[in-house]
Scaffold this motif. Structure first.
Motif: not given
Length: 298
Positions: A6-14, A24-35, A80-87
């Motif tokens: 399930g590693r490929d799905d982690l960005p979407e979970r974030f 987070a607004a749609a534009n913010t989420l789109a910017a994070y997705r691009r990054d 990466y902070g999200f990954l650590v927080d979620e174990g």
């Protein structure tokens, strides 16, 4: 390291977490997705990347502007902070991300004539010794005449103003102590203010609020109001603009950069250099008048 499945799905979970928990607004989420997609292209497995892989991003993204690199690294640090927080990961490798030094934008600047008009209006309003008008004149004299930060100014204790010496004792950022000179004009206005000042507060500019002293927000409002009455654009005036004018006008007058660093309370002279945007014509005139080759000393 991240879980094997399930590693490929982690960005979407974030991103889903950002939307649900932080709104987070749609534009913010789109910017994070691009990054995150840019990181995937550079790293492959973003969630499982180690410190060595992240250290290589500086070279991989070397063509980016500093602000763009800073934004991408910010997105990854949060991921990466999200990954650590979620174990989902035991270690946080984000300390290995490049740390671009983005140039801070120059603050707005008032000309000598605009500052003179500002001070003249404050002088005029304080002629009748109204406490609020004299207080505003004293605040203005210390902002432009001594280059204090807004917080340093409003929180000045009464004990910081010696009666027999032309200096203020300032506690700046990080608890650093410094002494700044007070002009003859400012000393005269402070003397007037001390006579009019009421109450037993330990602060030079007391307030009835919870902090016990005039707030930075109120200082900002007072300066904007004075600017409007002086015929200046209020949007161009703030405590920091006056501090910047103090530094720039001193430098134009021939002040040494190291002295300016001490007066402003900067730990790093690189910070002081932000204030040194003397125009090119004055720099040329300075070289032509002061350089040994220009004066025939050789």
């Amino acid at each position: 390291m991240a879980a094997a499945t399930g590693r490929d799905d982690l960005p979407e979970r974030f991103l889903a977490m950002l939307a649900a928990e932080r709104g987070a607004a749609a534009n913010t989420l789109a910017a994070y997705r691009r990054d995150l997609e840019a990181a995937r292209q550079a790293l492959g497995d973003v969630a499982g990347a180690d410190t060595a892989a992240l250290e290589g991003l500086g070279a991989a993204w070397s063509d980016l502007a500093g602000s763009s690199l800073a934004r991408r690294c910010s997105a990854l640090r949060q991921f990466y902070g999200f990954l650590v927080d979620e174990g989902l990961r035991e270690d946080d490798p984000s300390g290995a991300l490049p740390r671009p030094r983005t140039r801070r934008p120059l603050p707005r600047l008032l000309s000598h004539e605009e500052v003179e008009r500002f001070l003249a209006r404050a002088d005029q309003e304080a002629e009748g010794d109204r406490p609020d008008a004299v207080r505003l004149l004293a605040l203005l004299e210390l902002l432009y005449g001594s280059g204090l930060r807004a917080t340093e100014l409003v929180s000045l204790p009464l004990a910081a103003v010696p009666r027999d010496a032309p200096f203020l004792h300032i506690t700046g950022k990080g608890g650093q102590q410094r002494m700044v000179p007070v002009s003859t004009r400012a000393r005269a206005v402070l003397s007037r203010w001390l006579v009019l000042r009421r109450g037993n507060s330990r602060f030079l500019f007391p307030s009835s609020g919870a902090s016990g002293y005039l707030t930075r927000v109120r200082l900002f409002q007072l300066l904007r109001g004075l600017a409007a009455r002086a015929g200046l654009d209020p949007e161009r005036v703030s405590p920091h603009v006056l501090r910047h004018a103090f530094a720039t006008h001193l430098l134009e007058g021939g002040a040494d950069l190291r002295v300016l660093q001490m007066l402003l309370g900067h730990a790093d002279i690189a910070t002081t250099q932000i204030y040194t945007h003397v125009d090119s014509a004055k720099l040329v005139a300075l070289v032509n008048s002061r350089h040994p080759l220009a004066t025939g000393r050789f």
